[in-house]
Design a protein around this motif. Sequence first.
Motif, mmCIF file in Angstrom:
data_model
loop_
_atom_site.group_PDB
_atom_site.id
_atom_site.type_symbol
_atom_site.label_atom_id
_atom_site.label_comp_id
_atom_site.label_asym_id
_atom_site.label_seq_id
_atom_site.Cartn_x
_atom_site.Cartn_y
_atom_site.Cartn_z
ATOM 1 N N ASP A 43 5.823 -36.729 -20.409
ATOM 2 C CA ASP A 43 4.838 -37.540 -21.107
ATOM 3 C C ASP A 43 3.990 -36.651 -22.000
ATOM 4 N N LYS A 44 2.878 -37.178 -22.504
ATOM 5 C CA LYS A 44 2.084 -36.428 -23.474
ATOM 6 C C LYS A 44 1.462 -35.156 -22.907
ATOM 7 N N VAL A 89 9.795 -32.049 -22.343
ATOM 8 C CA VAL A 89 10.143 -33.457 -22.536
ATOM 9 C C VAL A 89 11.636 -33.524 -22.810
ATOM 10 N N SER A 106 3.167 -33.199 -20.695
ATOM 11 C CA SER A 106 4.265 -32.398 -20.159
ATOM 12 C C SER A 106 4.537 -31.174 -21.019
ATOM 13 N N GLN A 154 4.533 -33.222 -28.713
ATOM 14 C CA GLN A 154 4.519 -34.675 -28.897
ATOM 15 C C GLN A 154 4.932 -35.070 -30.311
#
Length: 116
Positions: A73-74, A79, A76, A50
């Motif tokens: 998303d956070k 990304v 995953s 992230q």
Amino acid sequence: MTKQREMAKIVFDALDEKKGEDIKIIDISEISIMADYFVVASGSSSTQIQALVRNVEENLHKAGYVMKRMEGDKNSSWVLLDFGDVVVHVFNREDRLFYDLERIWSDGKIITPEEL
């Protein structure tokens, strides 16, 4: 320096700044109409992934580039950030080995940041 090369360099620097692992820049301009560059990196944890993603977004935004789409998303382990000419893939280590984009896109040319 072309816009595409500038974007790829910004992405590399943003990933490197947050300690992205095994950052690869793949020039796919001659084999795909999808994009000119793939930039692939690994993070050691979801938190680092992230941080890498946020830093890429922020640095490209500051340079005036707009993200077209984001997949993941956070939570995953992979990304994808699509900036049109440059597509960024940030993986955890295991998924990067599993999906092996470098092998799939081996017809592209891996380039160094200095070549940009």
